[in-house]
Design an enzyme around this catalytic site. Sequence first.
Site, short mmCIF file in Angstrom:
data_model
loop_
_atom_site.label_atom_id
_atom_site.label_comp_id
_atom_site.label_asym_id
_atom_site.label_seq_id
_atom_site.Cartn_x
_atom_site.Cartn_y
_atom_site.Cartn_z
N GLY A 46 8.91 -25.84 20.54
CA GLY A 46 7.63 -26.35 21.01
C GLY A 46 6.49 -25.67 20.28
O GLY A 46 6.64 -24.56 19.77
N GLN A 51 -1.92 -22.94 18.70
CA GLN A 51 -1.08 -22.03 17.90
C GLN A 51 -1.28 -22.23 16.40
O GLN A 51 -0.86 -21.39 15.61
CB GLN A 51 0.40 -22.20 18.26
CG GLN A 51 0.74 -21.70 19.66
CD GLN A 51 2.22 -21.87 19.92
OE1 GLN A 51 2.66 -22.91 20.35
NE2 GLN A 51 2.99 -20.82 19.66
N CYS A 89 8.46 -17.32 21.79
CA CYS A 89 7.29 -18.08 21.38
C CYS A 89 7.03 -17.83 19.90
O CYS A 89 7.10 -16.69 19.45
CB CYS A 89 6.08 -17.64 22.21
SG CYS A 89 4.54 -18.46 21.78
N LEU A 90 6.70 -18.88 19.17
CA LEU A 90 6.44 -18.73 17.73
C LEU A 90 5.23 -17.83 17.47
O LEU A 90 5.11 -17.27 16.39
CB LEU A 90 6.23 -20.10 17.08
CG LEU A 90 7.47 -21.01 17.05
CD1 LEU A 90 7.11 -22.38 16.49
CD2 LEU A 90 8.60 -20.38 16.25
N HIS A 131 5.90 -23.78 29.39
CA HIS A 131 5.45 -22.81 28.39
C HIS A 131 4.31 -23.39 27.54
O HIS A 131 3.27 -22.75 27.36
CB HIS A 131 6.66 -22.43 27.51
CG HIS A 131 6.36 -21.50 26.38
ND1 HIS A 131 6.95 -20.26 26.27
CD2 HIS A 131 5.56 -21.63 25.29
CE1 HIS A 131 6.50 -19.67 25.17
NE2 HIS A 131 5.66 -20.48 24.55
N GLU A 132 4.50 -24.61 27.06
CA GLU A 132 3.50 -25.20 26.16
C GLU A 132 2.22 -25.57 26.89
O GLU A 132 1.12 -25.40 26.36
CB GLU A 132 4.08 -26.42 25.44
CG GLU A 132 5.27 -26.13 24.54
CD GLU A 132 5.04 -25.02 23.53
OE1 GLU A 132 3.89 -24.83 23.07
OE2 GLU A 132 6.01 -24.32 23.23
N HIS A 135 -0.06 -22.69 27.12
CA HIS A 135 -0.81 -22.40 25.89
C HIS A 135 -2.16 -23.11 25.90
O HIS A 135 -3.15 -22.58 25.40
CB HIS A 135 -0.03 -22.91 24.66
CG HIS A 135 0.95 -21.94 24.09
ND1 HIS A 135 0.59 -20.72 23.59
CD2 HIS A 135 2.30 -22.03 23.92
CE1 HIS A 135 1.67 -20.09 23.13
NE2 HIS A 135 2.72 -20.85 23.32
NI NI Z 1 4.65 -20.45 22.77
#
Ligand code: NI
Length: 155
Positions: A46, A51, A89-90, A131-132, A135
């Site tokens: 995701g 991000q 998480c990226l 999670h997304e 963000h």
């Molecule tokens: Ni993330």
Amino acid sequence: MAIRNIREIGDEVLKKTCKEVKEMTPRTRQLIDDMLDTMYEANGVGLAACQVGILKRIVVIDVTGEDPYVLVNPRMLESGGEQTGNEACLSVPGKTGVVTRPDYVKIMAYDSDLQPFELEATELLARAICHELEHLDGHLYVERVEGELMDMEEE
Ligand code: NI
């Protein structure tokens, strides 16, 4: 393919609230395509627009590697149950931590043509959606980690 630079924890852009998408422009379509490319290239499941430094309420998710969801202006309608497991998480490279999330969610969102749809999800997809969506409101999973943030095991 256009790979965008993924912002990492400590970058102020990750703490900002993203803005609603009001119209679909060529520029926003390009952003969505780039977000998908960037997510796949990084082997993520995701990615939220913030991000890659763009404060728009857009998320891409693909928990299977062949079934991408594009969520524009997503909104949680219902959630239930509970699952506890590892998350990553990226924007927090090399780290993982245990987070408890709902095991079921129902959301509404718009697709890349700004057509509304509803989506029900369980298990990993439900976790990724939670999670997304966070963000988009400037939150990272590390705020929710139970115990310590751990180093991801090298494979
Ligand atoms: Ni993330």
